[in-house]
Design a protein around this motif. Structure first.
Motif, short mmCIF file in Angstrom:
data_model
loop_
_atom_site.label_atom_id
_atom_site.label_comp_id
_atom_site.label_asym_id
_atom_site.label_seq_id
_atom_site.Cartn_x
_atom_site.Cartn_y
_atom_site.Cartn_z
N SER A 1 -8.34 0.57 8.23
CA SER A 1 -8.24 1.06 9.61
C SER A 1 -9.37 2.04 9.87
O SER A 1 -9.87 2.69 8.95
CB SER A 1 -6.88 1.73 9.85
N ASN B 1 -3.16 1.15 2.79
CA ASN B 1 -4.06 1.36 3.92
C ASN B 1 -5.15 2.34 3.52
O ASN B 1 -4.89 3.38 2.92
CB ASN B 1 -3.31 1.92 5.13
N VAL C 1 0.97 -2.71 12.99
CA VAL C 1 0.17 -3.29 11.91
C VAL C 1 1.06 -3.85 10.80
O VAL C 1 0.72 -4.87 10.18
CB VAL C 1 -0.84 -2.26 11.35
N THR D 1 -6.50 6.95 11.36
CA THR D 1 -5.06 7.07 11.23
C THR D 1 -4.63 8.50 11.52
O THR D 1 -5.35 9.45 11.18
CB THR D 1 -4.57 6.65 9.83
N GLY E 1 -8.56 -4.85 16.91
CA GLY E 1 -9.13 -5.08 15.59
C GLY E 1 -9.98 -6.33 15.50
O GLY E 1 -10.68 -6.53 14.49
N ILE F 1 -3.94 3.59 13.53
CA ILE F 1 -2.57 3.56 13.05
C ILE F 1 -1.89 4.89 13.39
O ILE F 1 -2.40 5.96 13.07
CB ILE F 1 -2.49 3.34 11.53
N GLU G 1 -7.70 -2.98 11.31
CA GLU G 1 -6.99 -2.32 12.42
C GLU G 1 -7.83 -1.15 12.92
O GLU G 1 -8.51 -0.48 12.13
CB GLU G 1 -5.63 -1.82 11.93
N SER H 1 -8.21 4.33 5.49
CA SER H 1 -8.80 4.65 6.79
C SER H 1 -10.18 5.24 6.60
O SER H 1 -10.42 6.03 5.68
CB SER H 1 -7.92 5.63 7.55
#
Length: 216
Positions: A151, A171, A132, A154, A78, A126, A123, A173
């Motif tokens: 992220s 989160n 994380v 994921t 990351g 995931i 990130e 993504s």
């Protein structure tokens, strides 16, 4: 499927950062048999998709975490994305090591972080969420106000979703397992029959029953 999820999914497939191989499963380090393998480090060597990914990260930070003051990358994948997105946004960045250094100041958090600063974690991938969440907890222990995570990809695994919810971590993504699968189907990378097998894996990676459908 929104435009961003599909565009990023298509890019990851094109540069082979994501491999789908339901007929010849990969074996993860955890011994899990998987029809998918993701190596988002390849994004950095593909300028066109890299530009799209970094701009998308910046856009998500601006739209969903407008109060962000610092970006913190996860180590190691990351870090570059946090640096590039931080440059686009004009925000400082740092990163969190997987463990504290055994020399010098014994830092685990690299970069300046003030008490109470509002942080977004960047990130690349995931799956079950353990690594994380460890980063988020490290930042919280240092006094940061962690707004959430951005992220790139994921898996959307149940265990990961439950862990994030239990840790009270948001989160977002850029793309996900379902978007990649649907995009792969549209481009002829996989067959319609593969979709059910892929989703069975996503729902319970420990159950290798999804492979039995190879012979259906």
């Amino acid at each position: 499927m929104n435009k961003m999820r599909k565009e990023i999914a298509k890019g990851l497939l094109e540069i082979e950062a994501v491999f789908l191989r339901p007929d010849e499963p990969f074996t993860w380090a955890s011994s899990i048999k998987s029809p998918i393998y993701c190596d988002n480090r390849l994004i950095l060597t593909a300028p066109e998709i890299r530009d799209k990914v970094e701009q998308a990260i910046a856009d998500v930070v601006k739209s969903d975490y407008p109060a962000a003051e610092v970006l913190m990358g996860t180590s190691t994948a990351g870090i570059a994305h946090a640096a590039i997105a931080g440059h686009i946004l004009g925000l400082p960045m740092g990163y969190v090591r997987s463990g504290a250094k055994d020399h010098g100041r014994n830092n685990r958090i690299e970069g300046k972080l003030k008490q109470g600063q509002r942080v977004v974690v960047i990130e690349d991938l995931i799956s079950t969420g353990g690594s994380v969440i460890d980063v988020v907890e490290t930042l919280r222990e240092a006094g940061a106000d962690v707004l959430g995570i951005v992220s790139i990809f994921t898996y959307g695994m149940k265990k990961g979703c439950e862990r994030l919810a239990a840790a009270d971590v948001k989160n977002i993504s850029l793309t996900d397992f379902d978007a990649v699968a649907e995009t792969a189907l549209e481009t002829g990378y996989i067959k319609e029959a593969d979709i059910a097998r892929l989703k069975a894996f996503r729902d319970n990676p420990q159950d290798e029953g999804w492979m039995n459908r190879l012979h259906d």
